[in-house]
Design a protein around this motif. Structure first.
Motif, PDB file in Angstrom:
ATOM      1  N   PRO A 184       8.596  -2.691  21.280  1.00  0.00           N
ATOM      2  CA  PRO A 184       7.754  -2.764  22.478  1.00  0.00           C
ATOM      3  C   PRO A 184       6.433  -3.448  22.135  1.00  0.00           C
ATOM      4  O   PRO A 184       6.048  -3.536  20.965  1.00  0.00           O
ATOM      5  N   HIS A 185       5.733  -3.950  23.135  1.00  0.00           N
ATOM      6  CA  HIS A 185       4.427  -4.590  22.912  1.00  0.00           C
ATOM      7  C   HIS A 185       3.321  -3.553  22.751  1.00  0.00           C
ATOM      8  O   HIS A 185       2.302  -3.832  22.123  1.00  0.00           O
ATOM      9  N   THR A 186       3.536  -2.393  23.336  1.00  0.00           N
ATOM     10  CA  THR A 186       2.586  -1.290  23.182  1.00  0.00           C
ATOM     11  C   THR A 186       3.356   0.011  23.032  1.00  0.00           C
ATOM     12  O   THR A 186       4.475   0.151  23.541  1.00  0.00           O
ATOM     13  N   VAL A 187       2.747   0.934  22.306  1.00  0.00           N
ATOM     14  CA  VAL A 187       3.315   2.275  22.135  1.00  0.00           C
ATOM     15  C   VAL A 187       2.228   3.261  22.510  1.00  0.00           C
ATOM     16  O   VAL A 187       1.098   3.165  22.021  1.00  0.00           O
ATOM     17  N   MET A 188       2.569   4.175  23.383  1.00  0.00           N
ATOM     18  CA  MET A 188       1.616   5.199  23.793  1.00  0.00           C
ATOM     19  C   MET A 188       1.661   6.349  22.791  1.00  0.00           C
ATOM     20  O   MET A 188       2.723   6.790  22.374  1.00  0.00           O
ATOM     21  N   ALA A 189       0.481   6.793  22.400  1.00  0.00           N
ATOM     22  CA  ALA A 189       0.353   7.932  21.504  1.00  0.00           C
ATOM     23  C   ALA A 189      -0.752   8.816  22.082  1.00  0.00           C
ATOM     24  O   ALA A 189      -1.573   8.338  22.870  1.00  0.00           O
ATOM     25  N   PRO A 190      -0.789  10.084  21.742  1.00  0.00           N
ATOM     26  CA  PRO A 190      -1.829  10.955  22.282  1.00  0.00           C
ATOM     27  C   PRO A 190      -3.230  10.380  22.041  1.00  0.00           C
ATOM     28  O   PRO A 190      -3.627  10.141  20.908  1.00  0.00           O
ATOM     29  N   GLY A 191      -3.924  10.083  23.113  1.00  0.00           N
ATOM     30  CA  GLY A 191      -5.298   9.598  23.024  1.00  0.00           C
ATOM     31  C   GLY A 191      -5.466   8.149  22.640  1.00  0.00           C
ATOM     32  O   GLY A 191      -6.583   7.701  22.409  1.00  0.00           O
ATOM     33  N   ARG A 192      -4.392   7.373  22.566  1.00  0.00           N
ATOM     34  CA  ARG A 192      -4.518   5.987  22.139  1.00  0.00           C
ATOM     35  C   ARG A 192      -3.324   5.150  22.567  1.00  0.00           C
ATOM     36  O   ARG A 192      -2.266   5.660  22.902  1.00  0.00           O
ATOM     37  N   GLU A 215       8.695   3.249  19.349  1.00  0.00           N
ATOM     38  CA  GLU A 215       7.962   4.083  20.296  1.00  0.00           C
ATOM     39  C   GLU A 215       8.046   5.567  19.928  1.00  0.00           C
ATOM     40  O   GLU A 215       7.163   6.347  20.286  1.00  0.00           O
ATOM     41  N   LEU A 216       9.062   5.949  19.180  1.00  0.00           N
ATOM     42  CA  LEU A 216       9.188   7.330  18.715  1.00  0.00           C
ATOM     43  C   LEU A 216       8.533   7.540  17.358  1.00  0.00           C
ATOM     44  O   LEU A 216       8.018   8.617  17.068  1.00  0.00           O
ATOM     45  N   GLU A 217       8.569   6.536  16.515  1.00  0.00           N
ATOM     46  CA  GLU A 217       8.128   6.672  15.134  1.00  0.00           C
ATOM     47  C   GLU A 217       6.645   6.365  14.887  1.00  0.00           C
ATOM     48  O   GLU A 217       6.010   6.987  14.049  1.00  0.00           O
ATOM     49  N   LEU A 218       6.100   5.380  15.590  1.00  0.00           N
ATOM     50  CA  LEU A 218       4.720   4.950  15.311  1.00  0.00           C
ATOM     51  C   LEU A 218       3.659   6.025  15.522  1.00  0.00           C
ATOM     52  O   LEU A 218       2.732   6.119  14.720  1.00  0.00           O
ATOM     53  N   PRO A 219       3.740   6.838  16.578  1.00  0.00           N
ATOM     54  CA  PRO A 219       2.672   7.841  16.741  1.00  0.00           C
ATOM     55  C   PRO A 219       2.522   8.767  15.538  1.00  0.00           C
ATOM     56  O   PRO A 219       1.397   9.021  15.088  1.00  0.00           O
ATOM     57  N   SER A 220       3.624   9.233  14.955  1.00  0.00           N
ATOM     58  CA  SER A 220       3.495  10.122  13.796  1.00  0.00           C
ATOM     59  C   SER A 220       3.041   9.362  12.552  1.00  0.00           C
ATOM     60  O   SER A 220       2.286   9.892  11.741  1.00  0.00           O
ATOM     61  N   LEU A 221       3.470   8.104  12.407  1.00  0.00           N
ATOM     62  CA  LEU A 221       3.007   7.302  11.271  1.00  0.00           C
ATOM     63  C   LEU A 221       1.497   7.113  11.337  1.00  0.00           C
ATOM     64  O   LEU A 221       0.782   7.344  10.366  1.00  0.00           O
ATOM     65  N   VAL A 222       1.008   6.714  12.495  1.00  0.00           N
ATOM     66  CA  VAL A 222      -0.427   6.478  12.661  1.00  0.00           C
ATOM     67  C   VAL A 222      -1.218   7.771  12.440  1.00  0.00           C
ATOM     68  O   VAL A 222      -2.239   7.771  11.759  1.00  0.00           O
ATOM     69  N   SER A 223      -0.718   8.888  12.959  1.00  0.00           N
ATOM     70  CA  SER A 223      -1.451  10.145  12.774  1.00  0.00           C
ATOM     71  C   SER A 223      -1.448  10.574  11.308  1.00  0.00           C
ATOM     72  O   SER A 223      -2.421  11.151  10.833  1.00  0.00           O
ATOM     73  N   ASP A 250       0.824  -1.207   0.000  1.00  0.00           N
ATOM     74  CA  ASP A 250       0.000   0.000   0.000  1.00  0.00           C
ATOM     75  C   ASP A 250       0.857   1.256   0.000  1.00  0.00           C
ATOM     76  O   ASP A 250       0.329   2.360   0.049  1.00  0.00           O
ATOM     77  N   GLY A 251       2.162   1.075  -0.020  1.00  0.00           N
ATOM     78  CA  GLY A 251       3.070   2.213  -0.007  1.00  0.00           C
ATOM     79  C   GLY A 251       4.339   1.852   0.745  1.00  0.00           C
ATOM     80  O   GLY A 251       4.659   0.677   0.922  1.00  0.00           O
ATOM     81  N   ALA A 252       5.043   2.904   1.188  1.00  0.00           N
ATOM     82  CA  ALA A 252       6.291   2.694   1.922  1.00  0.00           C
ATOM     83  C   ALA A 252       6.445   3.751   3.002  1.00  0.00           C
ATOM     84  O   ALA A 252       5.899   4.860   2.907  1.00  0.00           O
ATOM     85  N   TRP A 253       7.227   3.404   4.014  1.00  0.00           N
ATOM     86  CA  TRP A 253       7.504   4.280   5.145  1.00  0.00           C
ATOM     87  C   TRP A 253       9.003   4.285   5.382  1.00  0.00           C
ATOM     88  O   TRP A 253       9.626   3.225   5.402  1.00  0.00           O
ATOM     89  N   TRP A 254       9.567   5.475   5.559  1.00  0.00           N
ATOM     90  CA  TRP A 254      10.994   5.633   5.826  1.00  0.00           C
ATOM     91  C   TRP A 254      11.147   6.295   7.186  1.00  0.00           C
ATOM     92  O   TRP A 254      11.178   7.520   7.289  1.00  0.00           O
ATOM     93  N   PRO A 255      11.203   5.502   8.252  1.00  0.00           N
ATOM     94  CA  PRO A 255      11.324   6.103   9.589  1.00  0.00           C
ATOM     95  C   PRO A 255      12.668   6.793   9.760  1.00  0.00           C
ATOM     96  O   PRO A 255      13.659   6.441   9.117  1.00  0.00           O
TER      97      PRO A 255
END
Length: 144
Positions: free
Chosen positions: A60-68, A29-37, A18-23
């Motif tokens: 990590p098993h979980t990543v905290m992001a604002p509101g989720r 834990e630093l990259e996923l919140p911005s990817l998801v948003s 569906d595309g590509a991501w270049w973290p």
């Protein structure tokens, strides 16, 4: 202008990716919140991410992001090389090629463009091998 860090296929049709991501780094834990948003997953959406444990051994098993909370799970062996899968409930499901954070900008640009090409028949496992050769990625399935 800096290169985009995420490219997505058009909504009409897509291939194996569906595309590509270049973290910017390998810390999920630093990259996923911005990817998801950037995927515009609503804050009410349940987010589950599947990663290749060989590429993300300290995920990590979980990543905290604002509101989720983002649940991170390992992919089955052999099923997720060079790929991250995001399941954002009703907001969508994406399979993205992961361009290594340390990849040269030219390589990253080729991979980002090729992975977002809906006519691209390449698999995620083959694309980095072509890029490592320093050759442009050709959507016919061969390197130039």
């Amino acid at each position: 202008m800096p290169l985009p860090r995420l490219t997505l296929t058009p909504d009409v049709s897509h291939g194996p990716l569906d595309g590509a991501w270049w973290p910017r780094c390998d810390a999920l834990e630093l990259e996923l919140p911005s990817l998801v948003s950037s995927l515009e997953a609503g804050t009410a959406a349940t987010i589950r991410v599947t990663v290749d444990p060989a590429e993300w051994p300290d995920a990590p098993h979980t990543v905290m992001a604002p509101g989720r909370v983002i649940a991170v799970e390992p992919a089955q062996p052999g099923s997720g090389a060079h790929v991250i899968t995001l399941d954002c409930g009703t907001a969508g499901h994406w399979v993205l090629l992961v361009v290594p954070p340390g990849a040269p900008a030219g390589t990253a640009a080729r991979l980002l463009a090729a992975a977002a090409d809906p006519e691209n028949p390449l698999t995620a496992a083959r694309m980095p091998a072509l890029a490592d050769k320093g050759r442009p990625v050709d959507t016919t399935g061969d390197a130039e």
